[in-house]
Write an enzyme that holds these catalytic residues in place. Structure first.
Site, PDB file in Angstrom:
ATOM      1  N   SER B 130       0.863  -1.173   0.000  1.00  0.00           N
ATOM      2  CA  SER B 130       0.000   0.000   0.000  1.00  0.00           C
ATOM      3  C   SER B 130       0.904   1.229   0.000  1.00  0.00           C
ATOM      4  O   SER B 130       2.046   1.170  -0.456  1.00  0.00           O
ATOM      5  CB  SER B 130      -0.934  -0.013   1.214  1.00  0.00           C
ATOM      6  OG  SER B 130      -1.784   1.108   1.157  1.00  0.00           O
ATOM      7  N   TYR B 144      -4.075   6.575  -7.877  1.00  0.00           N
ATOM      8  CA  TYR B 144      -3.071   5.756  -7.178  1.00  0.00           C
ATOM      9  C   TYR B 144      -3.550   5.411  -5.765  1.00  0.00           C
ATOM     10  O   TYR B 144      -3.518   4.248  -5.349  1.00  0.00           O
ATOM     11  CB  TYR B 144      -1.750   6.539  -7.136  1.00  0.00           C
ATOM     12  CG  TYR B 144      -0.628   5.844  -6.400  1.00  0.00           C
ATOM     13  CD1 TYR B 144      -0.128   4.616  -6.835  1.00  0.00           C
ATOM     14  CD2 TYR B 144      -0.033   6.439  -5.279  1.00  0.00           C
ATOM     15  CE1 TYR B 144       0.916   3.995  -6.163  1.00  0.00           C
ATOM     16  CE2 TYR B 144       1.017   5.824  -4.617  1.00  0.00           C
ATOM     17  CZ  TYR B 144       1.488   4.597  -5.058  1.00  0.00           C
ATOM     18  OH  TYR B 144       2.523   3.984  -4.398  1.00  0.00           O
TER      19      TYR B 144
HETATM   20  N1  LIG Z   1       8.846   4.710  -3.894  1.00  0.00           N
HETATM   21  C1  LIG Z   1       7.914   5.178  -3.129  1.00  0.00           C
HETATM   22  O1  LIG Z   1       7.958   6.328  -2.711  1.00  0.00           O
HETATM   23  C2  LIG Z   1       6.745   4.311  -2.694  1.00  0.00           C
HETATM   24  C3  LIG Z   1       5.928   4.773  -1.654  1.00  0.00           C
HETATM   25  C4  LIG Z   1       4.852   3.998  -1.257  1.00  0.00           C
HETATM   26  C5  LIG Z   1       4.594   2.789  -1.878  1.00  0.00           C
HETATM   27  N2  LIG Z   1       5.404   2.360  -2.888  1.00  0.00           N
HETATM   28  C6  LIG Z   1       5.064   1.095  -3.530  1.00  0.00           C
HETATM   29  O2  LIG Z   1       6.215   0.262  -3.573  1.00  0.00           O
HETATM   30  C7  LIG Z   1       6.126  -0.597  -4.714  1.00  0.00           C
HETATM   31  C8  LIG Z   1       7.434  -0.546  -5.483  1.00  0.00           C
HETATM   32  O3  LIG Z   1       7.633   0.773  -5.956  1.00  0.00           O
HETATM   33  P1  LIG Z   1       9.048   1.351  -6.405  1.00  0.00           P
HETATM   34  O4  LIG Z   1       9.200   2.655  -5.736  1.00  0.00           O
HETATM   35  O5  LIG Z   1      10.120   0.327  -6.239  1.00  0.00           O
HETATM   36  O6  LIG Z   1       8.752   1.625  -7.951  1.00  0.00           O
HETATM   37  P2  LIG Z   1       9.709   1.565  -9.228  1.00  0.00           P
HETATM   38  O7  LIG Z   1      11.114   1.891  -8.850  1.00  0.00           O
HETATM   39  O8  LIG Z   1       9.028   2.387 -10.261  1.00  0.00           O
HETATM   40  O9  LIG Z   1       9.666   0.016  -9.646  1.00  0.00           O
HETATM   41  C9  LIG Z   1       8.473  -0.593 -10.029  1.00  0.00           C
HETATM   42  C10 LIG Z   1       8.748  -2.038 -10.376  1.00  0.00           C
HETATM   43  O10 LIG Z   1       7.538  -2.656 -10.794  1.00  0.00           O
HETATM   44  C11 LIG Z   1       7.686  -3.206 -12.100  1.00  0.00           C
HETATM   45  N3  LIG Z   1       6.392  -3.085 -12.785  1.00  0.00           N
HETATM   46  C12 LIG Z   1       5.680  -1.975 -13.068  1.00  0.00           C
HETATM   47  N4  LIG Z   1       4.527  -2.282 -13.699  1.00  0.00           N
HETATM   48  C13 LIG Z   1       4.502  -3.630 -13.799  1.00  0.00           C
HETATM   49  C14 LIG Z   1       3.592  -4.558 -14.350  1.00  0.00           C
HETATM   50  N5  LIG Z   1       2.435  -4.156 -14.919  1.00  0.00           N
HETATM   51  N6  LIG Z   1       3.874  -5.877 -14.290  1.00  0.00           N
HETATM   52  C15 LIG Z   1       5.041  -6.308 -13.722  1.00  0.00           C
HETATM   53  N7  LIG Z   1       5.934  -5.478 -13.169  1.00  0.00           N
HETATM   54  C16 LIG Z   1       5.685  -4.150 -13.228  1.00  0.00           C
HETATM   55  C17 LIG Z   1       8.844  -2.430 -12.732  1.00  0.00           C
HETATM   56  O11 LIG Z   1       9.575  -3.172 -13.686  1.00  0.00           O
HETATM   57  P3  LIG Z   1       9.235  -3.147 -15.297  1.00  0.00           P
HETATM   58  O12 LIG Z   1       9.318  -1.712 -15.719  1.00  0.00           O
HETATM   59  O13 LIG Z   1      10.280  -4.033 -15.883  1.00  0.00           O
HETATM   60  O14 LIG Z   1       7.863  -3.720 -15.431  1.00  0.00           O
HETATM   61  C18 LIG Z   1       9.735  -2.199 -11.512  1.00  0.00           C
HETATM   62  O15 LIG Z   1      10.541  -3.344 -11.276  1.00  0.00           O
HETATM   63  C19 LIG Z   1       4.907  -0.140  -5.509  1.00  0.00           C
HETATM   64  O16 LIG Z   1       3.807  -0.988  -5.253  1.00  0.00           O
HETATM   65  C20 LIG Z   1       4.645   1.246  -4.979  1.00  0.00           C
HETATM   66  O17 LIG Z   1       3.305   1.625  -5.108  1.00  0.00           O
HETATM   67  C21 LIG Z   1       6.480   3.088  -3.303  1.00  0.00           C
END
Ligand SMILES: NC(=O)c1ccc[n+]([C@@H]2O[C@H](COP(=O)([O-])OP(=O)(O)OC[C@H]3O[C@@H](n4cnc5c(N)ncnc54)[C@H](OP(=O)(O)O)[C@@H]3O)[C@@H](O)[C@H]2O)c1
Lengths: 98, 234
Positions: B130, B144
């Site tokens: 989340s 989102y």
């Molecule tokens: N960073 C933050 O500030 C933050 C805060 C709160 C929650 N989150 C949550 O943490 C999680 C990870 O986020 P992150 O910050 O690591 O994001 P990120 O750096 O943008 O990485 C997202 C990852 O998900 C993959 N992805 C995206 N769409 C996909 C799909 N349809 N099918 C399969 N893989 C997919 C991407 O790889 P590909 O491009 O190869 O598909 C990438 O490996 C998410 O659920 C996000 O909502 C993040």
């Protein structure tokens, strides 16, 4: 997979699920045996678990990726999950479509 | 069946997912990861699938290969997620659909397929993602935040549906963490957001790993349907 192979698979999987049948396994198991509803083998959670397991078995044996409980199956007027015969027919139809 | 604990991490190519994969590998797990693009990670205990988490057929093929390979799945980390940060008036419907497909349908689909495999092994752990944007009702993130509210709801309902199989379902809600996901968000907006947290700093990968580790511990078998937010947000 031929229809008789599917029937065998359903029967084998039912054997594994005997412990989940509220009234225990029936003395005889044939194509007309009801899976759920009045006099059926399973309650709703039992049926769900059985179908999930069966899906894996079918996909493994037929090297397929069918979904047993798909939209059409769930909205059909007559549930394909009502008896062993209708379930086997349903599986055969989905495998043919693959 | 393999003796080694096996985990599946979605969105494993970069960001938090990539870090989680490396952390689990270092802790002795066998890990299967997926994302839309290929991964550069090479490790004897890592297998990567190029799969979109909203693609049902791809998911079934992927889980079938885990079943035929390791024959077990102990943990699923539903990390794949995308954001569409924009005022609602400027958000196109295809962006809304993409967010819902990846965040909600992806989490649902992978949880469903994982549970089928886990129940065979007598149980497992599902950890969803989340965000603090849900309790903060963050403006500019309507689609989102709504998608992640749905993930929280899934977490609670699946915890009940899968409980009898020995599967726990929980979620972690990170604060902003410096990844590509938030790179497009202006700095002053991030600062404003951090100032609303009890602990006003960016999150680190290790903050997320710590909560995931807690959910995965054998001692956490009685913890399910919970969402843990970082940074003192509630
Ligand atoms: N960073 C933050 O500030 C933050 C805060 C709160 C929650 N989150 C949550 O943490 C999680 C990870 O986020 P992150 O910050 O690591 O994001 P990120 O750096 O943008 O990485 C997202 C990852 O998900 C993959 N992805 C995206 N769409 C996909 C799909 N349809 N099918 C399969 N893989 C997919 C991407 O790889 P590909 O491009 O190869 O598909 C990438 O490996 C998410 O659920 C996000 O909502 C993040």
């Amino acid at each position: 997979m031929e229809r008789h192979d599917l029937l065998r698979l359903v029967q084998d999987t039912l054997d594994d699920f005997a412990s989940m049948m509220p009234d225990g396994p029936p003395d005889t198991l044939d194509e007309s045996t009801a899976l759920f509803g009045p006099g059926g083998l399973f309650d709703s959670i039992g049926l769900v678990t059985f179908l999930a397991d069966l899906e894996e078995q079918v996909n493994d044996e037929a090297d397929a990726v069918i979904t047993v409980a798909d939209e059409r199956a769930l909205s059909a007027e007559k549930s394909p999950f009502r008896s062993i015969a209708s379930l086997v027919d349903h599986l055969a139809a989905r495998l043919t479509e693959e | 069946m393999s003796e080694q604990r096996t985990a599946m991490v979605t969105g494993a190519r970069k960001g938090i997912g990539r870090h989680l994969v490396e952390h689990l590998l270092a802790s002795g797990w066998h890990v299967t990861g997926c994302s839309r693009k290929a991964s550069e990670l090479r490790h004897d205990n890592y297998t990567h699938f190029e799969a979109d988490v909203s693609d049902e057929k791809a998911a079934k093929t992927l889980f079938k290969s885990i079943r035929k390979g390791a024959g077990r799945l102990d943990a699923l980390i539903n990390n794949a997620g995308i954001a569409g940060m924009n005022h609602a008036l400027l958000t196109p419907m295809d962006a809304v659909e993409r967010v819902l497909r990846t965040n909600v349908m992806g989490t649902f689909l992978y949880s469903r397929e994982a549970a089928k495999l886990m129940k065979r092994g007598g149980g497992g752990r599902i950890v969803n993602f989340s965000t603090v944007a849900v309790p903060m009702a963050l403006e500019g993130e309507a689609a989102y935040a709504a998608s992640k509210a749905a993930v929280e709801s899934l977490t609670r309902v699946l915890a009940r549906e899968f409980g009898s199989f020995g599967i726990t379902v929980n979620a972690v809600g990170p604060t902003p963490i410096d990844t590509d996901l938030i790179r497009a968000v202006p700095e002053d907006k991030i600062r404003g957001l951090l100032s609303r947290q009890a602990l006003p700093r960016l999150g680190e990968y290790a903050d997320v790993t710590n909560v995931v580790d807690f959910f995965l511990r054998p001692e956490s078998a009685f913890v399910t349907g919970q969402v843990i937010y970082l940074g003192g947000v509630s």
